[in-house]
Enzyme design. Structure first.
Site, PDB file in Angstrom:
ATOM      1  N   ASP A 269       0.821  -1.214   0.000  1.00 24.06           N
ATOM      2  CA  ASP A 269       0.000   0.000   0.000  1.00 24.06           C
ATOM      3  C   ASP A 269       0.854   1.263   0.000  1.00 24.06           C
ATOM      4  O   ASP A 269       0.436   2.290   0.535  1.00 24.06           O
ATOM      5  CB  ASP A 269      -0.922   0.036   1.231  1.00 24.06           C
TER       6      ASP A 269
ATOM      7  N   CYS B   3     -17.344 -17.236  -5.619  1.00 18.45           N
ATOM      8  CA  CYS B   3     -18.436 -16.604  -4.862  1.00 18.45           C
ATOM      9  C   CYS B   3     -19.784 -17.271  -5.147  1.00 18.45           C
ATOM     10  O   CYS B   3     -20.677 -17.275  -4.295  1.00 18.45           O
ATOM     11  CB  CYS B   3     -18.535 -15.116  -5.205  1.00 18.45           C
TER      12      CYS B   3
ATOM     13  N   CYS C  22     -24.188  -4.760   3.910  1.00 12.58           N
ATOM     14  CA  CYS C  22     -23.624  -3.405   3.910  1.00 12.58           C
ATOM     15  C   CYS C  22     -24.653  -2.393   4.413  1.00 12.58           C
ATOM     16  O   CYS C  22     -25.713  -2.220   3.789  1.00 12.58           O
ATOM     17  CB  CYS C  22     -23.148  -3.019   2.513  1.00 12.58           C
TER      18      CYS C  22
ATOM     19  N   CYS D 280     -19.066   3.978   1.451  1.00  8.86           N
ATOM     20  CA  CYS D 280     -18.391   2.936   2.222  1.00  8.86           C
ATOM     21  C   CYS D 280     -17.973   3.472   3.589  1.00  8.86           C
ATOM     22  O   CYS D 280     -17.302   4.509   3.691  1.00  8.86           O
ATOM     23  CB  CYS D 280     -17.166   2.436   1.451  1.00  8.86           C
TER      24      CYS D 280
ATOM     25  N   CYS E 138     -14.708  -0.602   8.861  1.00  6.93           N
ATOM     26  CA  CYS E 138     -15.899  -1.453   8.912  1.00  6.93           C
ATOM     27  C   CYS E 138     -15.497  -2.834   8.410  1.00  6.93           C
ATOM     28  O   CYS E 138     -14.787  -2.957   7.416  1.00  6.93           O
ATOM     29  CB  CYS E 138     -17.010  -0.871   8.041  1.00  6.93           C
TER      30      CYS E 138
ATOM     31  N   CYS F 206     -18.670  -6.635   5.586  1.00  7.80           N
ATOM     32  CA  CYS F 206     -18.676  -7.461   4.374  1.00  7.80           C
ATOM     33  C   CYS F 206     -17.648  -8.578   4.450  1.00  7.80           C
ATOM     34  O   CYS F 206     -17.831  -9.645   3.851  1.00  7.80           O
ATOM     35  CB  CYS F 206     -18.477  -6.598   3.126  1.00  7.80           C
TER      36      CYS F 206
ATOM     37  N   CYS G 162     -18.426 -13.438   5.150  1.00  7.43           N
ATOM     38  CA  CYS G 162     -18.017 -14.315   4.049  1.00  7.43           C
ATOM     39  C   CYS G 162     -17.933 -15.765   4.528  1.00  7.43           C
ATOM     40  O   CYS G 162     -17.202 -16.073   5.485  1.00  7.43           O
ATOM     41  CB  CYS G 162     -16.664 -13.871   3.501  1.00  7.43           C
TER      42      CYS G 162
END
Length: 349
Positions: free
Chosen positions: A135, A189, A199, A215, A242, A245, A249
């Site tokens: 990053d 998925c 969300c 978001c 957050c 999401c 999973c």
């Protein structure tokens, strides 16, 4: 196995010994659809205030342009799995919810140190040039991770692995060595939409698309100034990031425990009281979050988030804490304090 394949196997083994959870290989030209996907994201305005996303797009979308001498990219995964379900904390409205990855040391520092260690080892085995990224440059780590076979970009746009679930960081080592590339991972998925459905702010216009303007991670970390009043109630008690999401999973049943103490949650950041954090001065903020990724956003933006959480808490006992910020020098905090107090006028807690 040829010499390159033997070296790749040794790199993979050494990466795990150095603390990485998984290692895979790809090439700088392995993500040819990245330019179109990135441009679509930018054209839709989904990046909002993240102007850096629109800068150096040639480098960001094409690793070969970022460093033309690179011949291979080593992609590394590092697990940071939570010790408990982060969604549980959302029910405790007098407490602040901090994203799992930010409850201890800054992962950038930990991962980069490990990348450099592995890079030095690689150079000692076969003299070459390297560059390491986590990053810290215009590198699209998630598409590269998918191309290397570490996982696939799920409908929430984050990388998902059949072996690691959703809870892992990514790092990259670009090298001038020619190493055999791994096969890319396919999408698994299926028909699942749990990440989209949970969300709170409907930040996904469609599967595999994220509108950062809605978001919560973006709003609490990257967004400067006041948050849209229509979105503030949806933040709940999330004061930094957050995990919703990621947390739902189903592939997380394969998540592995982290072995890095720097990712183990600090007690004071696991279930922090809003009353404590809203009262932090700038000096206190910098002391509490020394070595933490939270320090980057600064005291004012962090306290802004805490004030929104107080406004959503239904705890009348927090009114005096919010009232103290009505005269703060920062007009954004003044606005957040007024909003919180207005919300708490009808509180029953």
């Amino acid at each position: 196995m040829d010499a390159a394949g033997t070296l790749a196997a040794r790199v993979r083994k050494q990466a795990v010994e150095f603390g990485f959870t998984a290692c895979a290989f790809t090439t700088p030209n392995a993500i040819p659809d990245a330019p179109q996907r990135l441009q679509g994201f930018l054209d839709a305005g989904y990046h909002d205030q993240m102007a850096w996303m629109a800068e150096r797009t040639t480098w960001r979308a094409n690793p070969a342009a970022l460093w033309p001498e690179a011949r291979s990219i080593i992609m590394l995964a590092e697990a940071y799995s939570p010790t408990e379900d982060p969604l549980t904390l959302l029910k405790h409205r007098d407490r602040g919810a901090i994203s799992v990855y930010a409850r201890n040391r800054d992962y950038h520092d930990i991962v980069k140190k490990r990348l450099k260690r592995l890079g030095r080892w690689l150079i000692a085995q076969d003299p070459c040039e390297i560059k390491v990224f986590v990053d810290t440059a215009p590198v699209m780590e998630k598409p590269l991770g998918e191309a290397a076979g570490l996982g696939w970009q799920g409908k929430h746009t984050n990388l998902v692995s059949r072996d690691l679930g959703s809870w892992f960081f990514l790092g990259a080592i670009f090298t001038t060595l020619e190493l055999p590339a791994d096969a890319p991972e396919a999408d698994h998925c299926g028909s699942c939409t749990r990440c989209l459905d949970i969300c709170p702010t409907n930040a996904f216009p469609a599967p595999y698309q994220l509108d950062a303007r809605r978001c919560i991670s973006y709003l609490t970390i990257e967004h400067h100034g006041p948050v849209d009043e229509a979105l503030r109630p949806l933040l709940g008690n999330r004061i930094y990031g957050c995990d919703d999401c990621l947390a739902v999973c189903p592939w997380n049943k394969y998540a592995v425990d982290t072995t890095e103490p720097g990712y183990w949650p600090r007690i004071e950041l696991s279930r922090p009281k809003l009353a404590h954090f809203v009262s932090l001065s700038d000096a206190e903020f910098r002391e509490v979050f020394s070595g933490s990724p939270i320090k980057r956003i600064g005291r004012n933006r962090f306290v802004r988030n805490v004030l929104y959480a107080i406004g959503n808490s239904n705890e009348r006992g927090l009114r005096p804490y919010a009232a103290r910020l009505l005269d703060d020098p920062d007009p954004v905090l003044q606005d957040a304090a007024r909003w919180a107090l207005t919300r708490l006028e009808t509180a029953t807690g």
